[in-house]
Design a protein around this motif. Structure first.
Motif, PDB file in Angstrom:
ATOM      1  N   ASP A  43       0.861  -1.189   0.000  1.00 46.72           N
ATOM      2  CA  ASP A  43       0.000   0.000   0.000  1.00 46.72           C
ATOM      3  C   ASP A  43       0.900   1.242   0.000  1.00 46.72           C
ATOM      4  O   ASP A  43       1.045   1.923   1.011  1.00 46.72           O
ATOM      5  N   PRO A  44       1.545   1.536  -1.158  1.00 48.85           N
ATOM      6  CA  PRO A  44       2.517   2.628  -1.200  1.00 48.85           C
ATOM      7  C   PRO A  44       1.919   4.000  -0.882  1.00 48.85           C
ATOM      8  O   PRO A  44       2.600   4.852  -0.309  1.00 48.85           O
ATOM      9  N   GLU A  45       0.657   4.223  -1.221  1.00 49.19           N
ATOM     10  CA  GLU A  45       0.045   5.518  -0.912  1.00 49.19           C
ATOM     11  C   GLU A  45      -0.076   5.710   0.594  1.00 49.19           C
ATOM     12  O   GLU A  45       0.218   6.789   1.124  1.00 49.19           O
ATOM     13  N   ARG A  46      -0.468   4.673   1.296  1.00 48.52           N
ATOM     14  CA  ARG A  46      -0.569   4.748   2.754  1.00 48.52           C
ATOM     15  C   ARG A  46       0.814   4.922   3.387  1.00 48.52           C
ATOM     16  O   ARG A  46       0.985   5.700   4.322  1.00 48.52           O
ATOM     17  N   ALA A  47       1.796   4.188   2.877  1.00 47.56           N
ATOM     18  CA  ALA A  47       3.157   4.321   3.386  1.00 47.56           C
ATOM     19  C   ALA A  47       3.663   5.747   3.172  1.00 47.56           C
ATOM     20  O   ALA A  47       4.254   6.357   4.072  1.00 47.56           O
TER      21      ALA A  47
ATOM     22  N   PRO B 133       3.509   9.611  -8.533  1.00 46.54           N
ATOM     23  CA  PRO B 133       4.188   8.391  -8.973  1.00 46.54           C
ATOM     24  C   PRO B 133       4.583   8.436 -10.448  1.00 46.54           C
ATOM     25  O   PRO B 133       3.933   9.064 -11.263  1.00 46.54           O
ATOM     26  N   ASN B 134       5.665   7.751 -10.725  1.00 42.30           N
ATOM     27  CA  ASN B 134       6.158   7.543 -12.070  1.00 42.30           C
ATOM     28  C   ASN B 134       6.341   6.035 -12.212  1.00 42.30           C
ATOM     29  O   ASN B 134       7.203   5.468 -11.543  1.00 42.30           O
ATOM     30  N   TRP B 135       5.543   5.375 -13.023  1.00 44.20           N
ATOM     31  CA  TRP B 135       5.542   3.914 -13.172  1.00 44.20           C
ATOM     32  C   TRP B 135       5.271   3.234 -11.830  1.00 44.20           C
ATOM     33  O   TRP B 135       5.834   2.190 -11.520  1.00 44.20           O
ATOM     34  N   GLY B 136       4.435   3.842 -10.977  1.00 44.83           N
ATOM     35  CA  GLY B 136       4.110   3.257  -9.684  1.00 44.83           C
ATOM     36  C   GLY B 136       5.155   3.499  -8.613  1.00 44.83           C
ATOM     37  O   GLY B 136       5.063   2.967  -7.517  1.00 44.83           O
ATOM     38  N   TYR B 137       6.155   4.295  -8.917  1.00 53.75           N
ATOM     39  CA  TYR B 137       7.256   4.611  -7.991  1.00 53.75           C
ATOM     40  C   TYR B 137       7.080   6.049  -7.530  1.00 53.75           C
ATOM     41  O   TYR B 137       7.081   6.964  -8.349  1.00 53.75           O
ATOM     42  N   TYR B 138       6.900   6.238  -6.237  1.00 50.44           N
ATOM     43  CA  TYR B 138       6.704   7.571  -5.664  1.00 50.44           C
ATOM     44  C   TYR B 138       8.053   8.113  -5.189  1.00 50.44           C
ATOM     45  O   TYR B 138       8.572   7.671  -4.157  1.00 50.44           O
ATOM     46  N   PRO B 139       8.667   9.051  -5.915  1.00 42.72           N
ATOM     47  CA  PRO B 139       9.939   9.612  -5.469  1.00 42.72           C
ATOM     48  C   PRO B 139       9.789  10.337  -4.122  1.00 42.72           C
ATOM     49  O   PRO B 139       8.794  11.005  -3.873  1.00 42.72           O
TER      50      PRO B 139
END
Length: 116
Positions: A13-17, A32-38
């Motif tokens: 759950d990257p958004e919650r993290a 996010p860029n390709w699902g990667y949140y810098p």
């Protein structure tokens, strides 16, 4: 000397993290860029080590991995394997760098990154 240049936080759950780290530590989480949140962890006058948060793959669903900059990624992979590391993702090519993921001999996930 290989220096730590980035970190990756894998989460299901990257958004919650991202919301957690932003709220507690003031980290700036970018779109996010390709699902990667810098992630930015410091300002220009007091820099930190930046990284990112993404949805972890099946073989690394959650955890933190440091990215170590190397001059020659093939050589670093070869030496790592000789000393007991396992390759998780062999050398991958991106626009400006090469990246590989390994597990060190005691089970810690690491990334190797070589700039082009």
């Amino acid at each position: 000397m290989g220096r730590v240049v980035l970190f990756d936080i894998s989460s299901q759950d990257p958004e919650r993290a991202g919301a957690f780290y932003s709220s507690v530590f003031g980290w700036k989480i970018s779109e996010p860029n390709w699902g990667y949140y810098p992630v930015t962890t410091g300002e220009d006058n007091k820099p930190g080590i930046n990284g990112g948060i993404s949805k972890g793959p099946n073989d690394f669903p959650h955890g933190i991995r440091i990215q170590i900059e190397v001059e020659n990624i093939e050589e670093a992979i070869h030496k790592s394997v000789e000393l007991g590391a396992q390759i998780v993702r062999d050398k991958m090519e991106f626009d400006h760098f090469y990246l590989a993921y390994l597990v060190d001999p005691v089970g810690n996930g690491i990334g190797l990154i070589q700039n082009k």
